[in-house]
Motif scaffolding. Structure first.
Motif, PDB file in Angstrom:
ATOM      1  N   ALA A 135       0.428 -11.003  11.827  1.00 16.85           N
ATOM      2  CA  ALA A 135       1.660 -11.795  11.926  1.00 16.85           C
ATOM      3  C   ALA A 135       2.026 -12.449  10.599  1.00 16.85           C
ATOM      4  O   ALA A 135       3.187 -12.839  10.393  1.00 16.85           O
ATOM      5  CB  ALA A 135       1.487 -12.866  13.014  1.00 16.85           C
ATOM      6  N   SER A 136       1.064 -12.571   9.691  1.00 15.62           N
ATOM      7  CA  SER A 136       1.400 -13.243   8.426  1.00 15.62           C
ATOM      8  C   SER A 136       1.522 -12.282   7.243  1.00 15.62           C
ATOM      9  O   SER A 136       1.779 -12.719   6.120  1.00 15.62           O
ATOM     10  CB  SER A 136       0.369 -14.345   8.132  1.00 15.62           C
ATOM     11  N   LEU A 137       1.328 -10.972   7.488  1.00 14.08           N
ATOM     12  CA  LEU A 137       1.467 -10.007   6.385  1.00 14.08           C
ATOM     13  C   LEU A 137       2.886  -9.453   6.346  1.00 14.08           C
ATOM     14  O   LEU A 137       3.418  -9.025   7.371  1.00 14.08           O
ATOM     15  CB  LEU A 137       0.471  -8.851   6.570  1.00 14.08           C
ATOM     16  N   ALA A 138       3.475  -9.476   5.172  1.00 12.25           N
ATOM     17  CA  ALA A 138       4.846  -8.962   5.007  1.00 12.25           C
ATOM     18  C   ALA A 138       5.073  -8.682   3.524  1.00 12.25           C
ATOM     19  O   ALA A 138       4.312  -9.170   2.678  1.00 12.25           O
ATOM     20  CB  ALA A 138       5.852 -10.009   5.506  1.00 12.25           C
ATOM     21  N   PRO A 139       6.115  -7.914   3.201  1.00 15.25           N
ATOM     22  CA  PRO A 139       6.387  -7.640   1.782  1.00 15.25           C
ATOM     23  C   PRO A 139       6.543  -8.935   0.988  1.00 15.25           C
ATOM     24  O   PRO A 139       7.190  -9.879   1.447  1.00 15.25           O
ATOM     25  CB  PRO A 139       7.703  -6.853   1.827  1.00 15.25           C
ATOM     26  N   GLY A 140       5.901  -8.972  -0.181  1.00 18.89           N
ATOM     27  CA  GLY A 140       6.046 -10.119  -1.079  1.00 18.89           C
ATOM     28  C   GLY A 140       5.109 -11.284  -0.796  1.00 18.89           C
ATOM     29  O   GLY A 140       4.990 -12.191  -1.622  1.00 18.89           O
ATOM     30  N   VAL A 141       4.460 -11.274   0.361  1.00 24.10           N
ATOM     31  CA  VAL A 141       3.533 -12.371   0.675  1.00 24.10           C
ATOM     32  C   VAL A 141       2.343 -12.305  -0.289  1.00 24.10           C
ATOM     33  O   VAL A 141       1.833 -11.227  -0.574  1.00 24.10           O
ATOM     34  CB  VAL A 141       3.056 -12.240   2.149  1.00 24.10           C
ATOM     35  N   ARG A 142       1.941 -13.469  -0.798  1.00 24.10           N
ATOM     36  CA  ARG A 142       0.814 -13.489  -1.751  1.00 24.10           C
ATOM     37  C   ARG A 142      -0.506 -13.605  -0.982  1.00 24.10           C
ATOM     38  O   ARG A 142      -0.769 -14.631  -0.350  1.00 24.10           O
ATOM     39  CB  ARG A 142       0.976 -14.662  -2.721  1.00 24.10           C
ATOM     40  N   VAL A 143      -1.272 -12.530  -1.031  1.00 24.95           N
ATOM     41  CA  VAL A 143      -2.533 -12.467  -0.292  1.00 24.95           C
ATOM     42  C   VAL A 143      -3.694 -12.561  -1.273  1.00 24.95           C
ATOM     43  O   VAL A 143      -3.731 -11.827  -2.263  1.00 24.95           O
ATOM     44  CB  VAL A 143      -2.634 -11.127   0.492  1.00 24.95           C
ATOM     45  N   VAL A 144      -4.629 -13.450  -0.987  1.00 25.96           N
ATOM     46  CA  VAL A 144      -5.869 -13.495  -1.774  1.00 25.96           C
ATOM     47  C   VAL A 144      -7.019 -13.092  -0.850  1.00 25.96           C
ATOM     48  O   VAL A 144      -7.249 -13.729   0.180  1.00 25.96           O
ATOM     49  CB  VAL A 144      -6.127 -14.895  -2.369  1.00 25.96           C
ATOM     50  N   VAL A 145      -7.686 -12.002  -1.216  1.00 27.39           N
ATOM     51  CA  VAL A 145      -8.849 -11.547  -0.447  1.00 27.39           C
ATOM     52  C   VAL A 145     -10.083 -12.036  -1.179  1.00 27.39           C
ATOM     53  O   VAL A 145     -10.256 -11.763  -2.371  1.00 27.39           O
ATOM     54  CB  VAL A 145      -8.881 -10.002  -0.345  1.00 27.39           C
ATOM     55  N   ILE A 146     -10.948 -12.753  -0.487  1.00 27.88           N
ATOM     56  CA  ILE A 146     -12.181 -13.245  -1.108  1.00 27.88           C
ATOM     57  C   ILE A 146     -13.325 -12.354  -0.622  1.00 27.88           C
ATOM     58  O   ILE A 146     -13.620 -12.293   0.567  1.00 27.88           O
ATOM     59  CB  ILE A 146     -12.439 -14.716  -0.727  1.00 27.88           C
ATOM     60  N   GLY A 147     -13.931 -11.640  -1.551  1.00 27.14           N
ATOM     61  CA  GLY A 147     -14.996 -10.696  -1.194  1.00 27.14           C
ATOM     62  C   GLY A 147     -14.490  -9.278  -1.323  1.00 27.14           C
ATOM     63  O   GLY A 147     -13.377  -8.966  -0.883  1.00 27.14           O
ATOM     64  N   ALA A 148     -15.310  -8.419  -1.942  1.00 27.03           N
ATOM     65  CA  ALA A 148     -14.896  -7.028  -2.172  1.00 27.03           C
ATOM     66  C   ALA A 148     -15.929  -6.056  -1.623  1.00 27.03           C
ATOM     67  O   ALA A 148     -16.330  -5.114  -2.278  1.00 27.03           O
ATOM     68  CB  ALA A 148     -14.660  -6.792  -3.662  1.00 27.03           C
ATOM     69  N   GLY A 149     -16.361  -6.330  -0.388  1.00 25.74           N
ATOM     70  CA  GLY A 149     -17.152  -5.355   0.353  1.00 25.74           C
ATOM     71  C   GLY A 149     -16.193  -4.394   1.047  1.00 25.74           C
ATOM     72  O   GLY A 149     -15.007  -4.318   0.697  1.00 25.74           O
ATOM     73  N   PHE A 150     -16.708  -3.656   2.038  1.00 24.54           N
ATOM     74  CA  PHE A 150     -15.849  -2.664   2.696  1.00 24.54           C
ATOM     75  C   PHE A 150     -14.665  -3.324   3.404  1.00 24.54           C
ATOM     76  O   PHE A 150     -13.526  -2.887   3.252  1.00 24.54           O
ATOM     77  CB  PHE A 150     -16.660  -1.814   3.674  1.00 24.54           C
ATOM     78  N   VAL A 151     -14.922  -4.382   4.194  1.00 21.65           N
ATOM     79  CA  VAL A 151     -13.813  -5.002   4.933  1.00 21.65           C
ATOM     80  C   VAL A 151     -12.796  -5.588   3.957  1.00 21.65           C
ATOM     81  O   VAL A 151     -11.581  -5.399   4.112  1.00 21.65           O
ATOM     82  CB  VAL A 151     -14.337  -6.053   5.939  1.00 21.65           C
ATOM     83  N   GLY A 152     -13.268  -6.278   2.903  1.00 22.93           N
ATOM     84  CA  GLY A 152     -12.346  -6.868   1.924  1.00 22.93           C
ATOM     85  C   GLY A 152     -11.486  -5.796   1.267  1.00 22.93           C
ATOM     86  O   GLY A 152     -10.263  -5.948   1.138  1.00 22.93           O
TER      87      GLY A 152
END
Ligand SMILES: Cc1cc2nc3c(=O)[nH]c(=O)nc-3n(C[C@H](O)[C@H](O)[C@H](O)COP(=O)(O)OP(=O)(O)OC[C@H]3O[C@@H](n4cnc5c(N)ncnc54)[C@H](O)[C@@H]3O)c2cc1C
Length: 393
Positions: A135-152
């Motif tokens: 519900a919060s993902l959309a074009p232009g939204v600034r997403v920060v993913v913390i962690g770079a394993g498979f799920v990240g």
């Protein structure tokens, strides 16, 4: 045995119920789960389903006729247990007696122990998590993913596909460094960067705050003092086994539930464990007990654990772990335990910049293979690995 209770109503719990019936158990079978849903498949929650519409119907497992008569107790966690008396206590205060018990409570996401920005922070483990994130993902939204394993990495790829501006923050020098090693990690980073993902590597998160990068922004503050503006924050920093309901019974719960090679919970003939929560030795590699967080493991462990609980003969348990990950149009397929051979990594075929097979060696012996693409070579490498790590090691 008249009544078996399975705690955990996900893939491991479902497969355990199916395998108990397949192994001849005709008594009462109860499956207790804290989520309000019948068992569903988690991998699509970070991939195709997150990219489209998140519904239970889109991910639900098929219910086989063998488990039609299961008594499902859903939306109700087990909060404590008395294993000597063989009963469980549920959140509503009711108790459940059993003759045999299957532990299938899996994992929950680890959270960063930092306050702030709670309304923007997400994890991805359950259907409800994915619904809220979608519900919060959309074009232009600034997403920060913390962690770079498979799920990240998978969530980063999906968010990018949805048009979000994605930054991945990770403590390691490359994404997926621990399971795959630095070279493959670097290649995967390059592929993400080519899709527009930004990586901030070798950095940890020290705070969630407002007004650092600009007066109005919500920020993820990093260990180098910089701040990244974020509308959506996804914490993908690993998982913790759900075992608190087993506290007080003298079990080794230091990392999941310690089991023997037959998946019997140590010292308890009436209890077995399956799936992500089970820590067991696999003589294909050595006698070290490990948990394996792969989709193949609930099915493999359930087949063996059901027979152990019922005292039915079954071959030794020596699974070949396998894992896949989809990021953009790229399929990563892993067999064996690459992490055991991280000090000796060799390209076996192809080229990392296109399609390749990478071998992971321990003391010169192949213990894991990761394929980037090369789909038609999967059976060949699977067999190579089976032959390289015979079950009698
Ligand atoms: C987003 C995501 C993507 C993934 N992608 C891949 C992939 O691409 N490839 C791959 O190989 N694997 C993947 N996996 C891993 C795979 O989904 C897991 O290995 C698998 O779900 C493990 O199943 P399980 O039944 O052991 O545990 P879980 O799925 O964690 O289920 C445990 C269940 O027990 C419940 N529970 C916990 N405590 C209690 C309690 N006290 N009382 C009652 N119920 C309780 C939980 O709520 C949960 O429903 C992914 C996992 C996630 C989260």
């Amino acid at each position: 045995m008249r009544r078996i209770v399975v705690v955990g109503a996900s893939m491991g719990g479902l497969r355990a119920a199916e395998q108990l019936r397949a192994a001849g158990f005709t008594g009462q079978l109860t499956v207790v789960g804290d989520e309000p849903y019948r068992p569903y498949n988690r991998p699509p929650l970070s991939k195709e389903v997150l990219a489209s519409e998140v519904t239970h119907a889109a991910v639900a497992f098929r219910m086989r006729s063998s488990v039609e008569d299961v008594d499902w107790r859903l939306g109700m966690p087990v909060v404590s247990s008395d294993l000597a008396a063989r009963w469980l206590t549920l959140l509503d205060g009711s108790t459940l007696a059993y003759d045999g018990l299957v532990v299938a409570t899996g994992l929950r996401p680890r959270r960063l122990p930092l306050p702030g920005l709670e309304d923007r922070r997400h994890v991805v483990r359950t259907l409800d998590d994915a619904t809220r994130l979608r519900a919060s993902l959309a074009p232009g939204v600034r997403v920060v993913v913390i962690g770079a394993g498979f799920v990240g990495c998978e969530v980063a790829a999906t968010a990018r596909r949805l048009g979000a501006e994605v930054t991945v923050v990770c403590a390691a020098a490359e994404p997926l460094m621990t399971p795959l090693g630095p070279d493959l990690g670097a290649e995967l980073r390059r592929r993400h960067e080519a899709e527009g993902v930004r990586f901030l590597l070798g950095r940890t998160v020290t705070a969630f705050s407002t007004g650092i990068s600009s007066r109005t922004a919500a920020d993820v503050v990093l260990s180098d003092g910089s701040a990244v503006a974020a509308d959506v924050i996804i914490e993908a920093v690993g998982s913790t086994p759900c075992v608190s309901w087993l506290d007080g019974n003298g079990l080794d719960l230091s990392d999941g539930v310690l089991c023997d090679a037959d998946l019997r919970v140590e010292g308890r003939p009436d209890i077995v464990a399956v799936g992500d929560v089970a820590r067991f030795p696999n003589v294909r590699y050595d006698d070290v007990c490990r948990r394996v967080e792969h989709w193949s493991i609930p099915t493999d462990t359930a087949r063996k654990a059901a027979r152990t609980l019922l005292g039915v003969d079954a071959p030794p348990f020596v699974p070949l772990p396998s894992f896949w990950s989809d990021q953009y149009d790229m399929r990563i397929q892993s067999f064996g335990v690459p992490g055991l051979g991280a000090d000796d990594i060799r390209v076996l075929e192809g080229d990392m910049t296109s399609e390749c097979a990478v071998g992971y060696h321990r003391d010169g012996e192949l213990v894991g293979v990761v394929l980037l693409g090369l789909a038609s070579a999967i059976p060949r490498y699977r067999k190579l690995l089976m032959d390289a790590t015979p079950a009698s090691v």
